[in-house]
Design an enzyme around this catalytic site. Sequence first.
Site, mmCIF file in Angstrom:
data_model
loop_
_atom_site.group_PDB
_atom_site.id
_atom_site.type_symbol
_atom_site.label_atom_id
_atom_site.label_comp_id
_atom_site.label_asym_id
_atom_site.label_seq_id
_atom_site.Cartn_x
_atom_site.Cartn_y
_atom_site.Cartn_z
ATOM 1 N N GLU A 45 -1.752 1.283 -9.463
ATOM 2 C CA GLU A 45 -2.981 2.046 -9.203
ATOM 3 C C GLU A 45 -3.028 3.479 -9.127
ATOM 4 O O GLU A 45 -3.982 4.187 -9.262
ATOM 5 C CB GLU A 45 -3.577 1.629 -7.937
ATOM 6 C CG GLU A 45 -3.080 1.986 -6.481
ATOM 7 C CD GLU A 45 -3.332 1.218 -5.411
ATOM 8 O OE1 GLU A 45 -3.106 -0.103 -5.124
ATOM 9 O OE2 GLU A 45 -4.110 1.649 -4.811
ATOM 10 N N HIS A 65 0.899 -1.206 0.048
ATOM 11 C CA HIS A 65 -0.102 0.033 -0.056
ATOM 12 C C HIS A 65 0.934 1.351 0.034
ATOM 13 O O HIS A 65 0.548 2.231 0.387
ATOM 14 C CB HIS A 65 -0.982 0.001 1.121
ATOM 15 C CG HIS A 65 -2.221 0.646 0.909
ATOM 16 N ND1 HIS A 65 -2.654 1.793 1.485
ATOM 17 C CD2 HIS A 65 -3.405 0.185 0.260
ATOM 18 C CE1 HIS A 65 -4.037 1.951 0.921
ATOM 19 N NE2 HIS A 65 -4.548 0.893 0.304
ATOM 20 N N GLU A 100 2.584 -5.835 -3.641
ATOM 21 C CA GLU A 100 2.000 -4.709 -4.481
ATOM 22 C C GLU A 100 2.450 -3.210 -3.862
ATOM 23 O O GLU A 100 2.494 -3.222 -2.672
ATOM 24 C CB GLU A 100 0.363 -4.653 -4.362
ATOM 25 C CG GLU A 100 -0.471 -3.567 -4.923
ATOM 26 C CD GLU A 100 -1.847 -4.029 -4.844
ATOM 27 O OE1 GLU A 100 -2.296 -4.784 -5.109
ATOM 28 O OE2 GLU A 100 -2.534 -3.057 -4.692
ATOM 29 N N HIS A 130 -6.414 -3.049 -11.098
ATOM 30 C CA HIS A 130 -6.849 -2.599 -9.583
ATOM 31 C C HIS A 130 -8.567 -2.218 -9.777
ATOM 32 O O HIS A 130 -8.776 -1.375 -10.497
ATOM 33 C CB HIS A 130 -6.038 -1.282 -9.379
ATOM 34 C CG HIS A 130 -6.279 -0.864 -7.969
ATOM 35 N ND1 HIS A 130 -6.803 0.471 -7.970
ATOM 36 C CD2 HIS A 130 -5.732 -1.269 -6.929
ATOM 37 C CE1 HIS A 130 -6.784 0.752 -6.647
ATOM 38 N NE2 HIS A 130 -6.143 -0.278 -5.940
#
Length: 402
Positions: free
Chosen positions: A247, A197, A221, A297
């Site tokens: 994303e 994140h 990720e 995403h």
Amino acid sequence: MSSPDYAKGLQSADADLISSIETFYVRPRWLFVRVQTSKGIVGWGEATLEGHTEAVEGVFADFRDRFIGWDSAGIEDIWQTAYRLRFYRGGPVLMSAISGLDIALWDIKGKTLGVPVWQLLGGKVRDRCRCYGWIGGDKPSDVLEQAIQRKNEGFTAVKMNAVESVAWLESPSVVDAVVERVKEVKSVGLDVGLDFHGRVHRPLAKQLAKALEPHRPLFIEEPLLPGQPEEIKALYNTTSIPIALGERLFTRQDMRPYFENGCIDIVQPDVAHAGGISETKRIANMAETYDIGVAPHCPLGPIALAACLQLGFSTPNFVICEMSWKIHYNSAEHDLLTYLRDPSVFAVREGMVDVAGLSGPGLGIDIDEERVRAEDAEFRKGTVSAWRNPVWRGPDGALREW
Ligand SMILES: [Mg+2]
């Protein structure tokens, strides 16, 4: 011969003109777009930019001035005009608005021609798209319970956040706890992707990657914040775990350094942020030349998911898609299926969604417009507030990445 008037873009004979563009705020945190044509075709798009709804809606004031009266079939002409002819370009707010408009125009084109969007993108290259669900919870016991639930719901893969709030440097016990949670999920027989994140910094990221490697997560990720392709490349060189991100990148231009320096294995464009179906398809094609897979995403709403799956059915390097059903942002009353007349289109079997359910015209979904309008009315009355992401601070009071 008089020169044509291009004030309303390029027009084809018997053009079906855009007659209205509306936006709707819907819980949990989505922004839906409804475009109608002069012949009465309605297309739905999603311009959700989590926590920034009002900013994206501001762009739509401009879009109404510019694009009402344009040929709804001119998706590329409208995309190029929205992107290039305003001097300032790119970024999350403008690109999310373009995305919402673009998705709605693809829906209209499919409905006009009576075919699903995947047909317009070249036809299907697969019959089913693999999807992953979400697991919240940070205690190993919670994680095990949720993993079993996800498996029973039909998923073969899940994603979870690697950590909650963390500082630049943490006790090694934080790393141990992450490994324990991954082991719990894998014990059920599920694949698991781990989302760092962008909240994990270098000292912890390298330790986590090393400790997780023997447990073989599906991917990690945003191992570091976007904007750091060189630092991500350094991490990439230390691990065999596939690295995913994208994303928070918009358009091919943003993706380019990550492709060129070879620091990712999977790109995760968000169809509601990256420039809609048009630009996400171009990003996927570009990724293919670097042997990079595409995992859209999508912790967002049903319109964005339908757009992702339409792309997935027609994109050779698609690998897996995110699905927000029961994600921790949603509630029982406001979830992925809430605004659909036929929720069965997203049914997950053997970890996948079947193309048959999404073969209706356009995006292949039927939005419950009455419900959407009622929900938006609550927001306009002020009885419902726009979603905002939490602000995290450590025990020392210092701000942390969310
Ligand atoms: Mg993420």
